[in-house]
Structure formats: structure tokens, C-alpha cells
Design a protein around this motif. Structure first.
Motif, short mmCIF file in Angstrom:
data_model
loop_
_atom_site.label_atom_id
_atom_site.label_comp_id
_atom_site.label_asym_id
_atom_site.label_seq_id
_atom_site.Cartn_x
_atom_site.Cartn_y
_atom_site.Cartn_z
N TRP A 63 10.96 1.45 -11.59
CA TRP A 63 12.14 1.77 -12.39
C TRP A 63 13.46 1.30 -11.76
O TRP A 63 14.54 1.69 -12.20
N GLN A 64 13.38 0.48 -10.71
CA GLN A 64 14.56 -0.11 -10.07
C GLN A 64 15.60 0.93 -9.62
O GLN A 64 16.81 0.74 -9.75
N ILE A 65 15.11 2.04 -9.10
CA ILE A 65 15.99 3.05 -8.51
C ILE A 65 15.85 2.94 -7.00
O ILE A 65 14.74 2.90 -6.48
N ASN A 66 16.98 2.89 -6.31
CA ASN A 66 16.97 2.70 -4.86
C ASN A 66 16.04 3.71 -4.17
O ASN A 66 16.14 4.91 -4.38
N ARG A 67 15.13 3.19 -3.35
CA ARG A 67 14.12 4.05 -2.73
C ARG A 67 14.72 5.09 -1.80
O ARG A 67 14.21 6.22 -1.69
N HIS A 68 15.80 4.73 -1.10
CA HIS A 68 16.41 5.66 -0.16
C HIS A 68 17.09 6.82 -0.89
O HIS A 68 17.12 7.95 -0.39
N LEU A 69 17.60 6.55 -2.09
CA LEU A 69 18.16 7.62 -2.91
C LEU A 69 17.07 8.60 -3.33
O LEU A 69 17.26 9.83 -3.32
N ILE A 70 15.89 8.07 -3.68
CA ILE A 70 14.75 8.91 -4.06
C ILE A 70 14.31 9.77 -2.88
O ILE A 70 14.05 10.98 -3.02
N VAL A 71 14.24 9.16 -1.69
CA VAL A 71 13.83 9.89 -0.50
C VAL A 71 14.78 11.04 -0.21
O VAL A 71 14.37 12.17 0.05
N TRP A 72 16.10 10.76 -0.27
CA TRP A 72 17.10 11.80 -0.02
C TRP A 72 16.97 12.93 -1.04
O TRP A 72 17.03 14.12 -0.70
N THR A 73 16.80 12.57 -2.31
CA THR A 73 16.72 13.58 -3.38
C THR A 73 15.52 14.50 -3.20
O THR A 73 15.64 15.73 -3.26
N ILE A 74 14.35 13.89 -2.96
CA ILE A 74 13.14 14.70 -2.78
C ILE A 74 13.24 15.57 -1.53
O ILE A 74 12.86 16.75 -1.54
N TYR B 283 9.25 3.93 -2.71
CA TYR B 283 8.85 2.53 -2.93
C TYR B 283 8.32 2.33 -4.35
O TYR B 283 8.68 1.37 -5.04
N LEU B 284 7.47 3.25 -4.81
CA LEU B 284 6.88 3.14 -6.14
C LEU B 284 7.93 3.28 -7.24
O LEU B 284 7.93 2.51 -8.22
N VAL B 285 8.83 4.24 -7.10
CA VAL B 285 9.88 4.44 -8.10
C VAL B 285 10.82 3.25 -8.13
O VAL B 285 11.24 2.79 -9.21
N GLU B 286 11.14 2.70 -6.96
CA GLU B 286 12.00 1.51 -6.90
C GLU B 286 11.32 0.32 -7.58
O GLU B 286 11.95 -0.45 -8.31
N THR B 287 10.02 0.16 -7.34
CA THR B 287 9.27 -0.94 -7.95
C THR B 287 9.15 -0.78 -9.46
O THR B 287 9.31 -1.75 -10.21
N ILE C 201 0.86 -1.18 0.00
CA ILE C 201 0.00 0.00 0.00
C ILE C 201 0.90 1.24 0.00
O ILE C 201 1.43 1.63 1.04
N ALA C 202 1.11 1.80 -1.18
CA ALA C 202 1.93 3.01 -1.30
C ALA C 202 0.99 4.19 -1.32
O ALA C 202 0.50 4.60 -2.36
N SER C 203 0.70 4.73 -0.13
CA SER C 203 -0.40 5.70 -0.04
C SER C 203 0.05 7.14 0.09
O SER C 203 -0.52 8.02 -0.56
N ALA C 204 1.02 7.41 0.93
CA ALA C 204 1.34 8.82 1.19
C ALA C 204 2.81 8.97 1.58
O ALA C 204 3.45 8.03 2.04
N GLY C 205 3.29 10.18 1.37
CA GLY C 205 4.64 10.50 1.82
C GLY C 205 5.73 10.13 0.84
O GLY C 205 5.53 9.36 -0.10
N ILE D 166 -1.10 8.68 -6.13
CA ILE D 166 -2.22 7.97 -6.78
C ILE D 166 -1.90 7.74 -8.26
O ILE D 166 -2.11 6.65 -8.80
N VAL D 167 -1.36 8.77 -8.91
CA VAL D 167 -0.99 8.66 -10.32
C VAL D 167 0.11 7.61 -10.52
O VAL D 167 0.04 6.79 -11.45
N LEU D 168 1.11 7.61 -9.63
CA LEU D 168 2.19 6.62 -9.74
C LEU D 168 1.66 5.21 -9.54
O LEU D 168 2.10 4.27 -10.22
N ASN D 169 0.73 5.03 -8.61
CA ASN D 169 0.11 3.71 -8.41
C ASN D 169 -0.60 3.26 -9.67
O ASN D 169 -0.54 2.08 -10.05
N LEU D 170 -1.26 4.18 -10.34
CA LEU D 170 -1.98 3.85 -11.56
C LEU D 170 -1.02 3.47 -12.68
O LEU D 170 -1.27 2.53 -13.45
N LEU D 171 0.12 4.18 -12.76
CA LEU D 171 1.11 3.91 -13.81
C LEU D 171 1.86 2.60 -13.57
O LEU D 171 2.10 1.83 -14.50
#
Length: 213
Positions: free
Chosen positions: A48-59, A42-46, A32-36, A157-162
Motif C-alpha cells: 500500500w506504499q505506506i512508509n514502513r518506519h511509520l507503520i513500525v512506530w504506530t504499531i 515491509y509488507l504494508v509498504e510493498t 522473506i517477511a516472516s516475523a515481527g 502469513i495472511v499479509l503475505n498471502l494478500l
């Protein structure tokens, strides 16, 4: 470090911990990738195989820049601590399924997530990521924080749909709605408590004034 700063940082860590518990113990184990920003990672890692912690740090770094330029300095420094601690706690806290029943995990995860955001907002702090835009929306456009949380999480929500399907997107929307709902309840409860304390203080002052007369 003085006691006031230590108390403030402890409160920030507790708020961040509630969010990490919501994600790693209730929401993400059920996909359940809902918020935050953690869910975005988690969604980007699932997808596009980009490490989720790298995405979190970047954002978080991008949102810190917005905080510095658009919000007050004390919010920036509180957010700085929350933004740096969130990816660390998220990585250290193991991802495990505490409740197997999907519906209970959805509700409990959404509640703990809203509790974390509320705990941070009430001390003018944030864990970074998508909790920053609601503060900006409230300051410049007078949009309530609970509604701002819902609006800024629409991207999830859009990422979940994609990445997944309409079913996951619907569950994500439901969880985001629950988070906003729980936040409104917590904010109303806080307002009610403040009004009650104000009423009691006023009655006490009137009683003391009558005694003096």
C-alpha cells in the motif's frame, strides 16, 4: 545513570540489534517477511506504499499502551526503551544481502530473530510490536512464549498471502515455525543450565554440611 541500568539498556540494545540483523541482512533482502513488526512494515509498504518506519512506530505505540495497562511496570519501561530503539536501529542498519543462498538466509535469519526475542524476554524486555502479545498470552492464558510468538505472527502469513502469493505465505509460515523452534531450543537450554547450576549448588551445600558435621 547507574551501572545496573546501563547494563540493562545495553542488553536490550543487543537484543534489538539481533532482530534488526535478522531482518536487514538475511530475511528482507530475499523478500522473506516472516516475523515481527519490521516485516509487517515491509509488507504494508510493498502493498500500500505506506512508509514502513511509520507503520513500525504506530504499531509499537499501540503495543506500548497494551503493555502499560496489562503488564508489569518494569516490563513497560524495558519495552519503552526497546520500542524506541528498534525503529531507529532498523532505519540506520543498511539492508544488504549477506548470503545469496535463499535457504541459508531463511535459517540464519530465523535463528538471529529468535535469538533477539529470547535475549529480550530473559531480561523481561521487548522491542515492542508483535513481541508484546506473547507476554500477555503467557500471563493471562499460560500460553508458552514460543507458541505465542507463532500465534501472533499469523497475521504476517495472511499479509503475505494478500500481497504476494501462497508461496511467500508458505515461506513466511516456515520461517515463523523456525523462529518458534529455535526459541524453544534456547529456552530448554536455559532451563537445563539453571537445573545444572541448582544441582551443583545443592551438592556443594551438602558437601559443606558434611564437612561441618
Amino acid at each position: 545513570m547507574n551501572k545496573t541500568r546501563l547494563k540493562k539498556q545495553s542488553a536490550i540494545l543487543l537484543g534489538v540489534l539481533w532482530i534488526c540483523i535478522a531482518l536487514n541482512f538475511f530475511l528482507l533482502p530475499h523478500s522473506i517477511a516472516s516475523a515481527g513488526v519490521g516485516s509487517i512494515g515491509y509488507l504494508v509498504e510493498t502493498g500500500w506504499q505506506i512508509n514502513r518506519h511509520l507503520i513500525v512506530w504506530t504499531i509499537n505505540l499501540m503495543m506500548l499502551a497494551l503493555t502499560y495497562f496489562l503488564l508489569e511496570r518494569h516490563i513497560f519501561f524495558n519495552t519503552l526503551f526497546g520500542s524506541l530503539s528498534f525503529p531507529i536501529l532498523l532505519a540506520l542498519l543498511p539492508e544488504m544481502m549477506l548470503i545469496r543462498f535463499y535457504g541459508f538466509s531463511l535459517v540464519f535469519g530465523s535463528f538471529f530473530f529468535s535469538l533477539g526475542i529470547y535475549s529480550l524476554y530473559r531480561i523481561n524486555a521487548s522491542n515492542g510490536g508483535v513481541t508484546i502479545p506473547p507476554l500477555i498470552l503467557e500471563k493471562y492464558y499460560h500460553i508458552h512464549k514460543a507458541k505465542g510468538v507463532f500465534l501472533t505472527n499469523l497475521i504476517i502469513i495472511v499479509l503475505n498471502l494478500l500481497i504476494f502469493s501462497w508461496k511467500e505465505a508458505f515461506i513466511s509460515a516456515l520461517s515463523i515455525y523456525l523462529i518458534a523452534f529455535f526459541m524453544r531450543c534456547l529456552l530448554k537450554l536455559e532451563k537445563k543450565q539453571v537445573e545444572e547450576i541448582s544441582r551443583m549448588t545443592s551438592e556443594l551445600n551438602n558437601k559443606n554440611s558434611s564437612s561441618v558435621e
